[in-house]
Design a protein around this motif. Structure first.
Motif, short mmCIF file in Angstrom:
data_model
loop_
_atom_site.label_atom_id
_atom_site.label_comp_id
_atom_site.label_asym_id
_atom_site.label_seq_id
_atom_site.Cartn_x
_atom_site.Cartn_y
_atom_site.Cartn_z
N THR A 49 31.96 28.78 40.49
CA THR A 49 33.28 28.82 41.12
C THR A 49 33.11 28.76 42.62
OG1 THR A 49 34.10 30.21 39.34
CG2 THR A 49 35.44 30.09 41.34
N PRO A 50 33.63 27.74 43.32
CA PRO A 50 33.44 27.61 44.75
C PRO A 50 34.01 28.77 45.54
CG PRO A 50 34.25 25.56 43.80
CD PRO A 50 34.36 26.60 42.74
N LEU A 51 33.38 29.05 46.68
CA LEU A 51 33.78 30.16 47.53
C LEU A 51 35.22 30.00 48.01
CD1 LEU A 51 32.92 32.70 49.13
CD2 LEU A 51 32.12 31.17 50.94
N ILE A 52 35.63 28.77 48.32
CA ILE A 52 36.99 28.55 48.84
C ILE A 52 38.03 28.86 47.76
CG2 ILE A 52 38.50 26.93 50.03
CD1 ILE A 52 35.83 27.71 51.45
N ALA A 53 37.71 28.52 46.52
CA ALA A 53 38.61 28.85 45.40
C ALA A 53 38.68 30.35 45.20
CB ALA A 53 38.15 28.15 44.13
N HIS A 54 37.56 31.03 45.33
CA HIS A 54 37.53 32.49 45.23
C HIS A 54 38.46 33.11 46.27
CE1 HIS A 54 33.92 34.13 42.79
NE2 HIS A 54 34.38 33.04 42.22
N MET A 55 38.40 32.57 47.50
CA MET A 55 39.23 33.11 48.57
C MET A 55 40.71 32.96 48.25
SD MET A 55 39.13 32.17 52.65
CE MET A 55 39.76 30.49 52.43
N ALA A 56 41.07 31.81 47.69
CA ALA A 56 42.47 31.58 47.33
C ALA A 56 42.94 32.57 46.27
CB ALA A 56 42.65 30.14 46.85
N VAL A 57 42.07 32.83 45.29
CA VAL A 57 42.44 33.73 44.19
C VAL A 57 42.48 35.18 44.64
CG1 VAL A 57 41.69 34.63 41.95
CG2 VAL A 57 41.56 32.17 42.41
N GLU A 58 41.44 35.60 45.37
CA GLU A 58 41.32 37.01 45.73
C GLU A 58 42.19 37.42 46.92
OE1 GLU A 58 37.24 38.10 46.23
OE2 GLU A 58 36.61 37.11 44.38
N LYS A 59 42.34 36.50 47.88
CA LYS A 59 43.08 36.85 49.10
C LYS A 59 44.41 36.13 49.24
CE LYS A 59 40.10 39.68 50.97
NZ LYS A 59 40.46 41.08 51.27
N GLY A 60 44.66 35.19 48.35
CA GLY A 60 45.91 34.43 48.45
C GLY A 60 45.95 33.52 49.66
N ILE A 61 44.76 33.14 50.19
CA ILE A 61 44.68 32.27 51.36
C ILE A 61 44.29 30.87 50.90
CG2 ILE A 61 43.56 31.85 53.58
CD1 ILE A 61 42.95 34.85 53.70
N GLU A 62 45.19 29.93 51.06
CA GLU A 62 44.92 28.56 50.66
C GLU A 62 44.36 27.78 51.86
OE1 GLU A 62 48.43 26.90 48.99
OE2 GLU A 62 48.37 28.19 47.21
#
Length: 350
Positions: A273-286
């Motif tokens: 799972t890419p880091l950028i996708a993780h950030m979107a899921v965990e922090k809600g930052i797209e």
């Protein structure tokens, strides 16, 4: 040890004098794989030719294992060059001779081996080292570019040199063949301890093969150090252009209402799972990926990205902090519409 001290080289042309090298100083440890990188016209090839005195410097010294190369007579220099061999972009093989004869040629010239049978045995051993034992009786024209360069490497190793100079040795090859040649050079370095100096304009070559690197710009060394350090945090403008070839992509790709973040992957562990996708899921930052050049080596990620984060609240600051928390990742906001590397101090503050 190779010690280059205050090296200068000036050429006289019809339009006046050209300073190709300006007070260059470098120390290259024995057994290192050392990259010298710069854009076209930076003085790279002039520098490498001064190391073995194919080009006489205007001033300064090149000392190899305590021997001042510039103080040697022509006869002494020819003998010393058996220890300092070279491979080129154009392979420079003798097209009318077989691969075996090409590798035998420097042995015959050197006078180190009078027995023809011995020379043949040594040449076959070297062709085996570079994976071309079955091509001993083939001619260069019957080989691919990568195979020709392998023969050139075998020929360069014939006299058991201490130093191998590679002048844009992979520039004429496709990426897959380049990777195989660099792997061969690394393997030879590890097995023999030979010092390798790689001249190139491609940061990917340095990243793949070298431990240390010097950045040459306009005949001047502007930065030197470990490859991982310079790749992660280039300080000079020349290093930034080489490490981040997208240049002004940040300004060109910027969308109104977005701020740009550069993310550098310097050995972060690759996951499904890419880091950028993780950030979107965990922090809600797209994040809008404006540019990406990454690759996986032995399960780790290397390369860089430019991300566009929509303005509002603390989204950019939170994104930078989240990304920097990952091992092997450096992130920082791109300032003034340009694309510098993230500074360590900014990362620490984040």
């Amino acid at each position: 040890m190779i010690e280059i001290k205050n090296l200068c080289k000036t050429f006289r042309t019809a339009d006046g004098e050209v300073e190709a090298l300006k007070n260059v100083s470098l120390s290259i440890p024995d057994g290192d794989v050392f990259g010298i990188i710069g854009m076209s016209g930076a003085g790279k090839s002039t520098l490498v030719r001064c190391i073995n005195m194919l080009e006489r410097p205007t001033s300064g010294t090149v000392v190899i294992d305590g021997v001042d190369m510039g103080a040697l007579s022509e006869r002494e220099l020819r003998a010393k060059r058996r220890e300092i061999t070279m491979i080129f972009q154009g392979f420079n093989l003798l097209m009318q001779k077989t691969c075996l004869d090409n590798v035998c040629f420097p042995l015959k010239l050197s006078g180190l081996a009078g027995e023809k049978a011995w020379r043949k045995k040594r040449a076959l051993e070297l062709l085996e080292v570079v994976g071309l034992a079955d091509k001993a009786n083939a001619y260069p024209a019957q080989l691919s570019g990568g195979q020709q360069q392998r023969v050139a490497i075998a020929r360069a190793l014939a006299t058991d040199p201490k130093v191998l100079l590679c002048d844009e040795a992979t520039s004429a090859l496709d990426p897959t063949t380049t990777a195989s040649i660099l792997e061969l050079i690394r393997s030879i370095n590890e097995k023999t301890g030979i010092t390798v100096i790689i001249i190139t304009h491609q940061m990917s070559v340095v990243e793949s093969a070298c431990r240390h690197v010097a950045i040459l710009d306009g005949g001047v060394i502007v930065e030197t150090g470990e490859v991982s350090e310079i790749f992660s945090n280039p300080a000079s403008a020349a290093a930034k252009r080489l490490v981040y070839p997208e240049g002004d992509a940040a300004a060109a790709s910027a969308v109104p209402g977005e701020r740009m973040i550069r993310v550098v992957f310097n050995g972060s562990e690759a996951t499904s799972t890419p880091l950028i996708a993780h950030m979107a899921v965990e922090k809600g930052i797209e994040a809008n990926i404006a540019y990406a050049s990454t690759r996986t080596i032995e399960g780790r990620e290397y390369g860089s990205m430019l991300l566009g984060i929509r303005e509002g609240g603390n989204a950019v600051e939170e994104a930078v902090a989240y990304l920097n928390a990952a091992a092997g990742v450096l992130a920082g906001e791109v300032q003034d519409g340009r694309a510098p590397s993230p500074e360590k101090e900014a990362l620490t503050d984040a």
